[in-house]
Write a protein that holds these residues in place. Structure first.
Motif, PDB file in Angstrom:
ATOM      1  N   GLN A 157       0.839  -1.204   0.000  1.00 31.00           N
ATOM      2  CA  GLN A 157       0.000   0.000   0.000  1.00 31.00           C
ATOM      3  C   GLN A 157       0.874   1.254   0.000  1.00 31.00           C
ATOM      4  OE1 GLN A 157      -3.064  -0.198   3.074  1.00 31.00           O
ATOM      5  NE2 GLN A 157      -2.902  -2.425   3.128  1.00 31.00           N
ATOM      6  N   LYS A 159       0.830   4.021  -1.558  1.00 33.58           N
ATOM      7  CA  LYS A 159       0.191   5.325  -1.695  1.00 33.58           C
ATOM      8  C   LYS A 159      -0.733   5.671  -0.532  1.00 33.58           C
ATOM      9  CE  LYS A 159       0.335   5.279  -6.755  1.00 33.58           C
ATOM     10  NZ  LYS A 159      -0.446   5.430  -8.020  1.00 33.58           N
ATOM     11  N   SER A 160      -0.821   4.796   0.438  1.00 32.01           N
ATOM     12  CA  SER A 160      -1.682   5.075   1.581  1.00 32.01           C
ATOM     13  C   SER A 160      -1.050   6.125   2.489  1.00 32.01           C
ATOM     14  CB  SER A 160      -1.941   3.791   2.374  1.00 32.01           C
ATOM     15  OG  SER A 160      -0.736   3.298   2.926  1.00 32.01           O
ATOM     16  N   GLU A 161      -1.875   6.755   3.304  1.00 30.79           N
ATOM     17  CA  GLU A 161      -1.381   7.782   4.227  1.00 30.79           C
ATOM     18  C   GLU A 161      -0.414   7.191   5.246  1.00 30.79           C
ATOM     19  OE1 GLU A 161      -1.062  11.705   5.358  1.00 30.79           O
ATOM     20  OE2 GLU A 161      -2.188  10.847   3.677  1.00 30.79           O
ATOM     21  N   LEU A 162      -0.698   5.965   5.682  1.00 32.58           N
ATOM     22  CA  LEU A 162       0.188   5.305   6.644  1.00 32.58           C
ATOM     23  C   LEU A 162       1.558   5.054   6.036  1.00 32.58           C
ATOM     24  CD1 LEU A 162       0.772   3.872   9.303  1.00 32.58           C
ATOM     25  CD2 LEU A 162      -0.313   1.819   8.366  1.00 32.58           C
ATOM     26  N   LYS A 164       2.983   6.683   3.630  1.00 32.31           N
ATOM     27  CA  LYS A 164       3.677   7.962   3.463  1.00 32.31           C
ATOM     28  C   LYS A 164       4.279   8.439   4.781  1.00 32.31           C
ATOM     29  CE  LYS A 164       0.759   9.456  -0.415  1.00 32.31           C
ATOM     30  NZ  LYS A 164      -0.245  10.432  -0.882  1.00 32.31           N
ATOM     31  N   ASN A 165       3.530   8.283   5.879  1.00 31.94           N
ATOM     32  CA  ASN A 165       4.051   8.690   7.189  1.00 31.94           C
ATOM     33  C   ASN A 165       5.251   7.832   7.600  1.00 31.94           C
ATOM     34  OD1 ASN A 165       2.094  10.674   7.427  1.00 31.94           O
ATOM     35  ND2 ASN A 165       0.653   9.323   8.491  1.00 31.94           N
ATOM     36  N   GLU A 168       8.292   8.853   5.534  1.00 32.64           N
ATOM     37  CA  GLU A 168       8.835  10.138   5.975  1.00 32.64           C
ATOM     38  C   GLU A 168       9.804   9.970   7.135  1.00 32.64           C
ATOM     39  OE1 GLU A 168       7.204  14.455   7.680  1.00 32.64           O
ATOM     40  OE2 GLU A 168       5.808  12.927   6.941  1.00 32.64           O
ATOM     41  N   LEU A 180       2.469   4.404  14.681  1.00 31.41           N
ATOM     42  CA  LEU A 180       2.434   4.020  13.273  1.00 31.41           C
ATOM     43  C   LEU A 180       2.765   2.534  13.097  1.00 31.41           C
ATOM     44  CD1 LEU A 180       4.224   7.078  11.595  1.00 31.41           C
ATOM     45  CD2 LEU A 180       1.774   6.640  11.807  1.00 31.41           C
TER      46      LEU A 180
END
Length: 329
Positions: A157, A159-162, A164-165, A168, A180
């Protein structure tokens, strides 16, 4: 069957007993016949309605009698017994079933499929990953470390927000926050294999905060197994691993780092152990200094016992046995 009767009586008796031992042992199933068939033929007979699936479904009666905690993985070894197709876990199990089918068919079939939910924790070099990998191979459980759960989210996944976090933090060389990491673990445990067969956490949780986050998301292992190894043995194992010929890439496991990791584990393990013992009574201590076969067998017994207790509880609820025991007529 020929026996020389010219020998001494006690020798003749001993020979007869040895020759008839197999027949006497399997006497109830002496006239029963079991026919091994291929998986394709078994499927065709079931689809055509020529034969019927046994009351054990895909469970192996032989392994079930030995306390198997989940249905066997493919490949299966089917056999035809009377009007039923029975699936066995191995060729050896099929031979054992063929010798005495009645002995295995008299046991109660499992009424509920209970997924195995384990956590293996312990100091470094205690054998956590070895046990977890073997559970995954033998019982088809989903093995997850916290790093493996995060990699799974990043790969599947991205492209999911998780994801990405997580990226980062990792691209900055930082450790991913426990919030997370546990969220990634929760998503990874939605896998169909984890839901049907169960899961095993490799080296997690190790802090009180991680336990609180797991409990908040309803991730509670049925058994938390701690592999106990003395610091001296840990250093010996670390030295052997550093000098192993199978080692390809360098690992940060020098004697100094290993000693620091061991001390940190001993410090963090106390509140974790106390919490699980107080809240769920599911903490089990197993010696990790004995042979790997003994340790594997001991952990397997704990897993089997936990599944058996849950199955018995569900059976009592379904049949109302617990109510009858509380209020006998």
């Amino acid at each position: 069957m020929d026996v020389d009767s010219n020998r001494k009586p006690h020798i003749v008796q001993c020979v007869l007993r040895r020759l008839l031992q197999h027949t006497v042992k399997h006497r109830p199933s002496l006239l029963e016949r079991v026919y091994p068939v291929s998986t394709q033929l078994a499927t065709r007979m079931l689809d055509a309605g020529y034969k019927f699936l046994s009351q054990y479904g895909r469970w192996c009666p032989v392994q079930l009698m030995k306390g198997m905690v989940s249905p066997p993985q493919a490949p299966l070894y089917p056999a035809v017994y009377r009007q039923h197709v029975v699936y066995l876990s191995s060729a050896q199990a099929r031979d054992e079933f063929t010798a005495q089918p009645l002995a295995y068919l008299q046991q109660t079939p499992p009424a509920h499929l209970v997924p195995v939910r384990l956590a293996i924790v312990g100091p470094p070099k205690s054998g956590k990953s070895t046990i977890a990998r073997k559970f995954s191979q033998e019982f088809g459980l989903l093995r997850l470390s916290i790093g493996g759960a995060m990699r799974r989210i990043l790969d599947t996944q991205p492209k999911s927000e998780l994801a990405k976090n997580l990226s980062e933090h990792l691209h900055q060389g930082l450790t991913a926050p426990d919030e997370l990491a546990v969220q990634a673990l929760e998503l990874a445990l939605m896998d169909s294999r984890a839901q049907s067969r169960g899961w095993i956490l490799d080296g997690y949780p190790v802090t009180k905060k991680q336990i609180e986050l797991l409990t908040k998301r309803k991730i509670i292992p049925v058994r938390v197994v701690e592999l106990q190894v003395e610091p001296r043995e840990i250093m010996v194992r670390g030295g052997k691993d550093r000098n192993s010929e199978d080692r390809v890439l360098p690992v940060h496991d020098s004697a100094k780092i290993l000693a620091m990791r061991t001390v940190e584990w001993q410090r963090q393990a106390v509140p974790v152990r106390e919490w699980y013992q107080k809240e769920h009574s599911n903490w089990v201590e197993v010696s990790g200094e004995r042979s790997k076969w003994w340790t594997w067998r001991r952990v397997t017994q704990e897993a089997q016992q936990s599944v058996t207790c849950i199955q018995q509880y569900l059976y009592n609820i379904e049949t109302g046995t617990h109510i009858k025991s509380l209020a006998p007529v």
